[in-house]
Structures are given as C-alpha cells and as structure tokens.
Design an enzyme around this catalytic site. Sequence first.
Site, mmCIF file in Angstrom:
data_model
loop_
_atom_site.group_PDB
_atom_site.id
_atom_site.type_symbol
_atom_site.label_atom_id
_atom_site.label_comp_id
_atom_site.label_asym_id
_atom_site.label_seq_id
_atom_site.Cartn_x
_atom_site.Cartn_y
_atom_site.Cartn_z
ATOM 1 N N ASP A 69 0.800 -1.227 0.000
ATOM 2 C CA ASP A 69 0.000 0.000 0.000
ATOM 3 C C ASP A 69 0.837 1.284 0.000
ATOM 4 O OD1 ASP A 69 1.010 -0.356 2.534
ATOM 5 O OD2 ASP A 69 -0.896 -0.265 3.593
ATOM 6 N N ASP A 124 3.743 -1.527 11.372
ATOM 7 C CA ASP A 124 3.349 -0.171 11.031
ATOM 8 C C ASP A 124 2.757 0.452 12.285
ATOM 9 O OD1 ASP A 124 2.659 1.574 8.342
ATOM 10 O OD2 ASP A 124 1.365 2.007 10.056
ATOM 11 N N ARG A 384 -0.192 12.715 10.451
ATOM 12 C CA ARG A 384 1.126 13.261 10.799
ATOM 13 C C ARG A 384 1.416 14.496 9.967
ATOM 14 N NH1 ARG A 384 3.901 7.350 11.402
ATOM 15 N NH2 ARG A 384 3.111 7.151 13.522
#
Length: 646
Positions: A69, A124, A384
């Site tokens: 991804d 992740d 973020r």
Amino acid sequence: MGKNLAYKLIESHLVGNAFDGKQPEFGENMALRVDQTLTQDSTGTMVYLQLEAMNVSKVLTELSVAYIDHNMLQSGFENADDHAFIASVAEKYGIVYSKPGNGICHQLHLENFAKPGKLLIGSDSHTPTCGGMGMLAIGAGGLDVAIGMARGVYHLAMPKVIEIKLTGALKPWVTAKDVILKVLQILGVSGGVNAILEYTGEGVKSLSVPQRATITNMGAELGATTSVFPSDINTLDFLTRQGRASDYTALEADSAATYDATHTIDLSELEPMAAKPHSPDAIAMISQLSGIKVDQVAIGSCTNASYADLMTVAKILKGKSVHPNVSLVISPGSSAILKMLAEHGALSDMIGAGARLLEAGCGPCIGMGQSPKSGAVSLRTFNRNFQGRSGTKDAQVYLVSPEVAAVSAITGVITDPRTFGELEEIPAPNTYAKSEHYWVKPLVYNTPQLDTPIQMGPNIKPFPVGEPLPNELTLPISLKTGDKISTDDIMPSHAGLLPFRSNVPRLSLDCFATVDTTFPARATELGRSVIVGGHTYGQGSSREHAALVPLYLGVRAVIAKSFARIHRSNLINAGILPLTFAEETDYDQLKELSTLRLENIYEGLESGRINMEAEVGTSGHLKRIIPLKFEGTEREIEILKAGGGA
Ligand code: MIC
Ligand code: SF4
C-alpha cells in the site's frame, strides 16, 4: 476490583503462567500469544528478509497478511521487485497477500480480518486502528513481527492503562477526528508512551466502528502502545454489514474497573479542530484559523478514508466547484470503498467538482507524490504533519477532518464547516462491498509451500547485523539533535527514497537529511559513534530503518531525554544502546564531536544506572561524570549484549 478491557485482552494472551494469576506490574516483561500479524511493503521487505533468515518451516499465527500500500509509484523496477519478493514469501508461508491497489493495510484489516478479542501486531505504527473493534492491536518493529510469525509470541513491557471517558454526543460537523485531536491537546505527543488508552463511557455508544477506528488510529501520535474501544452492538452492526457477524464477541471492562489515570471528554462540547504545522499536538480551533488561504487539500489515509468519510466529502462537493487556487486530491482507503463510491455516484460528484483521484493506498500521506508547492498551506485529513513529510520542507500542513477539508477546498480558505449549512447524515450501507480480486489467499491460511522460489530483485540488499556489546565503549558524538526527532527525520520517506527501503546502504546517504545533511559522511568518517537526542526521540513511524541505517553508519548508542516506544525497541533489536539522562540538564553539556566513555556497561544495564565520562566545556579538555539511565527488561539486556535480536 474490576478489570479494565485492556488488561482482559492482555491476560487472555499471556503465555505460560509466569505471573501466577497476579497482574504484571508496570514495566514487567510479558510474553503474549500473537493471533494475527500484518505487514506493509515499506517495512515488509525487512520483515520477510528476517523471517527467511530464521529458516522456519511454518508461520505460527492464525492469520498473517502482507499488504502492498505504501510504495506504489513504481517509477523504476525497485518497488515492483519488492512487491514480487513479498508475494513470493507470502506464497511460501501461506500468508494472505493484498495486491497494490487494494488499499491501505489498516483500513483493509478492519474491513476484512479484525476480530474482537484477538491480538494483532503489525509492522506499522498505525496498527492500533483495529483497536476500534475491541482488539489488542499493536505496532511493532519489523523484527518483532517476524518473530511473532515464527514463534507466535510478542514481548511487551506491561503498560499503564489510561481511561478516556466519553460523555455526550458529537454535534453536527464535529467528528471523530476532533475527538482524537482533543486527546492530543490533553496528553501531547508523548502522553501515551507506555500506556494503552481505553475508551469508555456513554459517549462510546454514539460512535460507529469507522469513527472509533479514526480515534484508535491516531492514538499512535500520542506514542501510545495501543488504544481500545469495547466490542458492543455497534461492533456487531459493522461486522454484520461486512458479512462477518460470526466474528463478533461482546467485550467490555468490568463495571468497577480501575485505571492508572482518567480523562473525561464531553463530546457535545467539542468543535472542529486542526493540528497546526508541524506537530500533531499543536492544536487550534478551526474558528481561530478561519480565513487562512489554502493551496492544497488532501483527503485520505488510514485515519480518514472510510466509506462514511468519503461519501460525506462527495455530498459536500456535489454540484460545487473546487476553488480555482486549490488542488484537491482524494485517495480512498480501500478498493471496496472506491467501488462503493462508484456505485453510489460519489465519484462523479467528486470529479464534477474538480477533484483529483488517486488509487486506494497511502499515496501523499507518505510523500508518494502530491508534494505541495513551496510554502504552500496544505490541509490534510492524515495523522502526521512533521516538517517535510509532505515532500516540501517549507509546506505548512494542517491536520483536519474530511468535513473541514472538503468545505475549505470549495472556499479556498480554512473554513469552519458549521457555517456551511446542514450536514446530511450518511447511513452505513446494508452490505459493504467486497473486492475479492485484489487478494491472493491461500486455500488454508499459513499452510506453507516451502519449495516456492523467492524472488529477489537486485535492489534487495542484506540487512546490517549488530555486534556483541562490549563492557566499555569510547565514542564520539556524531550528531546532537533537538526535541521531537521523528523517524521521518532519522530516515526520511518520500517518492525518491521509498524505492530503497530494501537497500540500507543506499538509504544511509539520506540519513537525517532533514536535520543535517553532513551526518552520513561524518558518521562514516568517525567509524563508531553515539547520537545525543532530546525528548521523544524516534516518534512516529515504526520503520526499523531508523535504527538499521544508523547501525550501518556505525552508531552504537543513542543518549536522549526520552524515547518513543517502537523506536526504542527497534534500537535494541539492532543492538544499539538506548540510554536516557538521569539529569536532563546534562544534555546541555554535550556537544558534537566530544568523546564519551561508558564503563561497566553490563553492570550498569542490570542496575539501571551507567556512569559516562564526557568531555565538556568549549576546549573539550574538561571531563565530567554524567549519570545515565537504562530502563529495560532482562530480555532486552540479553538482546543488547548479543548485539541485537536478529
Ligand atoms: C508512516 O505513516 O510513517 C508509515 C510509512 O506508515 C510508517 C511505516 C514506514 O515507515 O514504512 C509507520 O507508521 O510505521
Ligand atoms: Fe499509510 Fe499514512 Fe497510514 Fe502510514 S499513516 S499507513 S503512510 S496512510
């Protein structure tokens, strides 16, 4: 005394009976049984190289999934080679493989595999997304995930459990994103370190699973080990619409559950918010920011690309035009969502308004394209906004809800959506769409086919391995950083670098590129060295490259005021000593290129206190003893002595 949900999930996964039925104390090492793992491609190649090196004949989880991804631009052969490598390892071990285009790992895992009561570890940092469904879902370094697959076990120091009690219900135009921005305002980017955030209270009942997942997803920005919601009627509702009602189990805290701390948030008092540049905890009210000119709006990511998020965006855009000075880009969370947007006419509303559409995946969130222009104001629904993460160092990135993003894309300035009129509710679909043809699933999960040839492209290089730790170290300081150094600073990620996630020597040329471009050459020249850091060193991503690349450049220790959890584990797994200052003011005494001497390291690791002789003062001839701390488990000490966990 009742048990909280976080502890119930931990207790049901404790391996053996090391604690004799007693609750582990804060900081005690626990071995937990791993039910599921997930990897994505930018950390996944390292995970599978490490798994291959372990020479196992079987993966011991109930389910392991390899998602593609992040690195999907394929601007050269490198990304595609990484995908082929991961696909071949997946086939070899009977791991589910999610092809590029299927969507973002966390969104897909929530839709397809998350199960209340299970333990998931993922390479992740946003793996806690699935905590929105009553799972213990933890982000970990790549080696820990490889070990989770090979041995079925994950080691974790017992965290604190912080209760976030929600009362009331959200007002129109106020969203789940605003709830987590409020939590960030209360606790800050290190307020969740070594803690699980558990959401309780009446307000929980008003939040759907996708809304809960937005909140648990961004708990990563607090440094939290994970975040968790109870599994209740809303969980059953989501699972039923996903065609997985049989995966449901009801789970909640005992009524008299106790917590290490409690914060209460009245949902009805919240208003639309943003995280201002350049930190997820730099919170402001949208009403205070209204009128700031916007250049780019990016909607998507594992935080805010659910069906409801994107349908709401489409409703806002319907019949309108994106402002002439704004570039609006939308990246759906999964192929199933993209399919539903097409089926419900939402895509044509988006295109009709002038939006740019990307494939389902991380895309601009990780700087894979769509960097804004110099000095641009970019509103993003992501999680973020560290400086430079967008690919444009002087861009001003604000983190906002999809509602604020869509409305501002139309007006061209930051706009409080409450001034925009009525908000149309988006009902959940009776049945969420499925897109089966992006998956390669083994007939039986984890049934190995050990004769599958592994496809290794020329860009896939071996990972560096640490050296056994000597009892004494004399090292020069190769770099002194300030506070809040993120892994994006240590090992930046963008379209130019992501193709090299399997090539540590190449990555090393850009280590600390956003902080000090002279670092790689200096570290190489020094041979062995130490880095001195400030607070929350290593916050953000789980990428173990932020430890492996400094290891490759000769870094043997990092001395900081405090560390982010996953990065600290990654340093230990790489055999790099993570030490903290006993007196924070001693940080001020150290300067680049001074020499530090650590003695009696083994004894110091056991006692938690290591004395360091440091050159201080301008001439460098003055010597001072500076006390340092090591707060770790026996297991971590063993790994460090051995030179890492590989
Ligand atoms: C991120 O959001 O920073 C990433 C890219 O998803 C990382 C993983 C990586 O660095 O590959 C994360 O959050 O762990
Ligand atoms: Fe992908 Fe961004 Fe989510 Fe990381 S935060 S997994 S880059 S969408």
